[in-house]
Scaffold this motif. Structure first.
Motif, PDB file in Angstrom:
ATOM      1  N   ALA A  63      47.349  46.179  45.035  1.00 21.94           N
ATOM      2  CA  ALA A  63      48.579  46.900  44.996  1.00 21.94           C
ATOM      3  C   ALA A  63      48.416  48.217  44.360  1.00 21.94           C
ATOM      4  O   ALA A  63      47.601  48.581  43.547  1.00 21.94           O
ATOM      5  N   VAL A  64      49.096  49.319  45.018  1.00 19.80           N
ATOM      6  CA  VAL A  64      49.151  50.626  44.609  1.00 19.80           C
ATOM      7  C   VAL A  64      50.567  51.121  44.297  1.00 19.80           C
ATOM      8  O   VAL A  64      51.513  50.855  45.236  1.00 19.80           O
ATOM      9  N   TRP A  65      50.562  51.662  43.068  1.00 24.89           N
ATOM     10  CA  TRP A  65      51.873  52.209  42.591  1.00 24.89           C
ATOM     11  C   TRP A  65      52.105  53.501  43.060  1.00 24.89           C
ATOM     12  O   TRP A  65      51.161  54.549  42.350  1.00 24.89           O
ATOM     13  N   LEU A  66      53.067  53.846  43.786  1.00 24.26           N
ATOM     14  CA  LEU A  66      53.372  55.555  43.976  1.00 24.26           C
ATOM     15  C   LEU A  66      54.501  55.756  42.818  1.00 24.26           C
ATOM     16  O   LEU A  66      55.714  55.653  43.000  1.00 24.26           O
ATOM     17  N   ASN A  67      53.877  56.326  41.928  1.00 27.71           N
ATOM     18  CA  ASN A  67      54.614  56.664  40.686  1.00 27.71           C
ATOM     19  C   ASN A  67      54.795  58.252  40.734  1.00 27.71           C
ATOM     20  O   ASN A  67      54.014  58.970  39.919  1.00 27.71           O
ATOM     21  N   ARG A  68      55.448  58.681  41.444  1.00 27.64           N
ATOM     22  CA  ARG A  68      55.705  60.026  41.523  1.00 27.64           C
ATOM     23  C   ARG A  68      56.269  60.994  40.236  1.00 27.64           C
ATOM     24  O   ARG A  68      56.181  61.899  40.016  1.00 27.64           O
ATOM     25  N   ALA A  69      57.062  60.042  39.450  1.00 20.65           N
ATOM     26  CA  ALA A  69      57.594  60.515  38.147  1.00 20.65           C
ATOM     27  C   ALA A  69      56.532  60.346  37.062  1.00 20.65           C
ATOM     28  O   ALA A  69      57.113  61.135  36.079  1.00 20.65           O
ATOM     29  N   GLY A  70      55.451  59.811  37.169  1.00 22.02           N
ATOM     30  CA  GLY A  70      54.447  59.901  36.026  1.00 22.02           C
ATOM     31  C   GLY A  70      55.098  58.812  34.967  1.00 22.02           C
ATOM     32  O   GLY A  70      54.729  59.100  33.754  1.00 22.02           O
ATOM     33  N   ALA A  71      55.934  57.847  35.206  1.00 22.60           N
ATOM     34  CA  ALA A  71      56.235  56.819  34.287  1.00 22.60           C
ATOM     35  C   ALA A  71      55.200  56.035  33.583  1.00 22.60           C
ATOM     36  O   ALA A  71      54.306  55.799  34.387  1.00 22.60           O
ATOM     37  N   PRO A  72      55.301  55.562  32.424  1.00 20.27           N
ATOM     38  CA  PRO A  72      54.324  54.873  31.842  1.00 20.27           C
ATOM     39  C   PRO A  72      54.507  53.421  32.541  1.00 20.27           C
ATOM     40  O   PRO A  72      55.447  52.912  33.240  1.00 20.27           O
TER      41      PRO A  72
END
Length: 99
Positions: A63-72
């Motif tokens: 699994a890869v998280w596309l975290n555009r917002a830089g959330a924790p």
């Protein structure tokens, strides 16, 4: 045509409805490995939804998280294999033969 004809661009479209469950139930992610007769760890699953990534990781997918917002990180019980800030980073996670 559904979605403006975009469906033709995909080899398969799967829905958790086929498993009779809702994500993040493991059976929803198992549809993919069953349909393509592959091991969960060989599937690179990408989502911008942290809960979806956690469900996929718990089901054994890479699994890869596309975290555009830089959330924790939200789900310590099922961490992603990688976290990326944009899709431009995705090719770097693929095996050389797939990139």
């Amino acid at each position: 045509a559904k979605a403006g004809g975009i469906y033709a661009a995909f080899d398969a479209l799967l829905s958790a409805d086929e498993a009779g469950v809702r994500k993040p139930a493991a059976a929803a992610y198992a549809l993919l490995t069953e349909r393509f007769a592959t091991a969960p760890a060989s599937v690179l699953f990408v989502s911008a939804n942290a809960w979806d990534v956690a469900g996929a990781a718990r089901a054994g997918l890479a699994a890869v998280w596309l975290n555009r917002a830089g959330a924790p990180p939200e789900y310590a019980w099922a961490l992603p294999r990688a976290t990326i800030g944009s899709l431009a980073e995705l090719p770097g996670l693929l095996p050389a033969s797939a990139a």
